[in-house]
Design an enzyme around this catalytic site. Structure first.
Site, PDB file in Angstrom:
ATOM      1  N   CYS A  42      44.187  33.097  37.793  1.00 32.24           N
ATOM      2  CA  CYS A  42      44.284  34.496  37.360  1.00 32.24           C
ATOM      3  C   CYS A  42      43.737  35.404  38.461  1.00 32.24           C
ATOM      4  O   CYS A  42      42.849  35.015  39.218  1.00 32.24           O
ATOM      5  CB  CYS A  42      43.481  34.697  36.072  1.00 32.24           C
ATOM      6  SG  CYS A  42      43.668  36.364  35.379  1.00 32.24           S
ATOM      7  N   ASP A  44      41.896  37.873  38.088  1.00 31.78           N
ATOM      8  CA  ASP A  44      40.573  38.374  37.690  1.00 31.78           C
ATOM      9  C   ASP A  44      39.556  38.234  38.830  1.00 31.78           C
ATOM     10  O   ASP A  44      39.428  37.157  39.419  1.00 31.78           O
ATOM     11  CB  ASP A  44      40.124  37.577  36.456  1.00 31.78           C
ATOM     12  CG  ASP A  44      38.900  38.157  35.789  1.00 31.78           C
ATOM     13  OD1 ASP A  44      37.869  38.306  36.478  1.00 31.78           O
ATOM     14  OD2 ASP A  44      38.957  38.470  34.588  1.00 31.78           O
ATOM     15  N   ARG A  46      36.512  37.868  38.943  1.00 32.54           N
ATOM     16  CA  ARG A  46      35.324  37.023  38.750  1.00 32.54           C
ATOM     17  C   ARG A  46      35.519  35.564  39.143  1.00 32.54           C
ATOM     18  O   ARG A  46      34.590  34.767  39.038  1.00 32.54           O
ATOM     19  CB  ARG A  46      34.896  37.092  37.274  1.00 32.54           C
ATOM     20  CG  ARG A  46      34.455  38.475  36.858  1.00 32.54           C
ATOM     21  CD  ARG A  46      34.307  38.581  35.358  1.00 32.54           C
ATOM     22  NE  ARG A  46      35.595  38.473  34.667  1.00 32.54           N
ATOM     23  CZ  ARG A  46      35.744  38.564  33.341  1.00 32.54           C
ATOM     24  NH1 ARG A  46      34.691  38.726  32.569  1.00 32.54           N
ATOM     25  NH2 ARG A  46      36.938  38.478  32.798  1.00 32.54           N
ATOM     26  N   HIS A  98      41.040  31.024  32.622  1.00 31.98           N
ATOM     27  CA  HIS A  98      39.609  31.285  32.393  1.00 31.98           C
ATOM     28  C   HIS A  98      39.400  31.902  31.022  1.00 31.98           C
ATOM     29  O   HIS A  98      40.246  32.667  30.538  1.00 31.98           O
ATOM     30  CB  HIS A  98      39.043  32.199  33.493  1.00 31.98           C
ATOM     31  CG  HIS A  98      39.595  33.583  33.477  1.00 31.98           C
ATOM     32  ND1 HIS A  98      38.894  34.661  32.987  1.00 31.98           N
ATOM     33  CD2 HIS A  98      40.807  34.080  33.850  1.00 31.98           C
ATOM     34  CE1 HIS A  98      39.649  35.749  33.100  1.00 31.98           C
ATOM     35  NE2 HIS A  98      40.802  35.431  33.603  1.00 31.98           N
ATOM     36  N   CYS A 101      39.922  35.957  29.384  1.00 30.99           N
ATOM     37  CA  CYS A 101      40.999  36.465  30.239  1.00 30.99           C
ATOM     38  C   CYS A 101      41.628  37.703  29.576  1.00 30.99           C
ATOM     39  O   CYS A 101      42.104  37.635  28.438  1.00 30.99           O
ATOM     40  CB  CYS A 101      42.067  35.372  30.413  1.00 30.99           C
ATOM     41  SG  CYS A 101      43.441  35.907  31.456  1.00 30.99           S
TER      42      CYS A 101
HETATM   43 CO    CO Z   1      42.493  36.519  33.492  1.00 32.52          CO
END
Ligand code: CO
Length: 213
Positions: A42, A44, A46, A98, A101
């Site tokens: 993803c 994302d 993080r 994750h 998400c």
């Molecule tokens: Co995500």
């Protein structure tokens, strides 16, 4: 971190630290790449792929998008997978989702999300395929976590449907496809321990692309 110029300062420090431990680090890096892993995760912020896997530059080829999706009509992910399988000969393809998400969370809302609709449809399709299991989970957070895992599993199946993956595995025994989930609360990676060869055999009843003739 909101200081734009700080990035270049950080970059110079990173170059200095790499060359301090190996003076030829960038000379070797410039020659070629030979990663054993393709990571599809993803977008994302993080989840920095190299950092969570403890891998150096050159050791993992990375593709990221919202919700770590592998769509049949997405030329971007198709190009990445074909290049990694046919030219880089990666040994492992990882789809890493994750918990928490945002893409999966958005897909769980039954409403019009505009331009996001066609992309999130892929995740909504995963929900539909596993509706009975998911609807039986009373706790919303647990249902959300399970959808994250099932989405990873379905995206792994989508990787396994690809001709280059099936053909290369037939020839060499690689790549092997794995499904992982990253837990943002602990930093730990969870291997969903999917049975790659069983999934391959099962889906080849319908999606057998081993033969080009
Ligand atoms: Co995500």
């Amino acid at each position: 971190m909101d200081n734009y110029n700080q990035i270049f300062e950080n970059n110079r420090k990173w170059v200095a630290s790499k060359t301090a431990s190996d003076a030829d680090f960038f000379k070797k890096l410039a020659v070629d790449q030979d990663p054993q892993f393709l990571y599809i995760g993803c977008s994302d912020s993080r989840i920095p792929a190299n950092a969570v896997m403890g891998l150096e530059p050159g050791e993992v080829f990375v593709h990221r998008n919202v919700g770590n999706l592998v769509c049949a009509t997405d030329l971007n992910v198709a190009t990445v997978i074909n290049y990694c399988v046919r030219h880089l000969n990666v040994k492992h393809i990882v789809v890493c989702g994750h918990y928490n998400c945002g893409g999966v969370k958005a897909a769980m809302q039954p409403k019009d999300l505009g331009i996001l609709n066609p992309w999130l449809r892929e995740i909504r399709d995963v929900y539909r395929l596993h509706k009975e299991e998911l609807n039986a989970i009373a706790d919303e957070q647990q249902r959300y976590d399970r959808l994250v895992e099932l989405n990873v599993e379905e995206q792994c199946i989508n990787v396994i449907k690809i001709a280059s993956v099936q053909q290369k595995f037939e020839e060499t025994g690689y790549p092997v496809v794995h499904g992982w989930v990253f837990d943002v609360k602990t930093g730990l990676l969870k291997d969903l321990k999917l049975d790659f060869e069983k999934i391959l055999r099962d889906i080849q009843e319908i999606y057998n692309l081993r033969d080009t003739k």
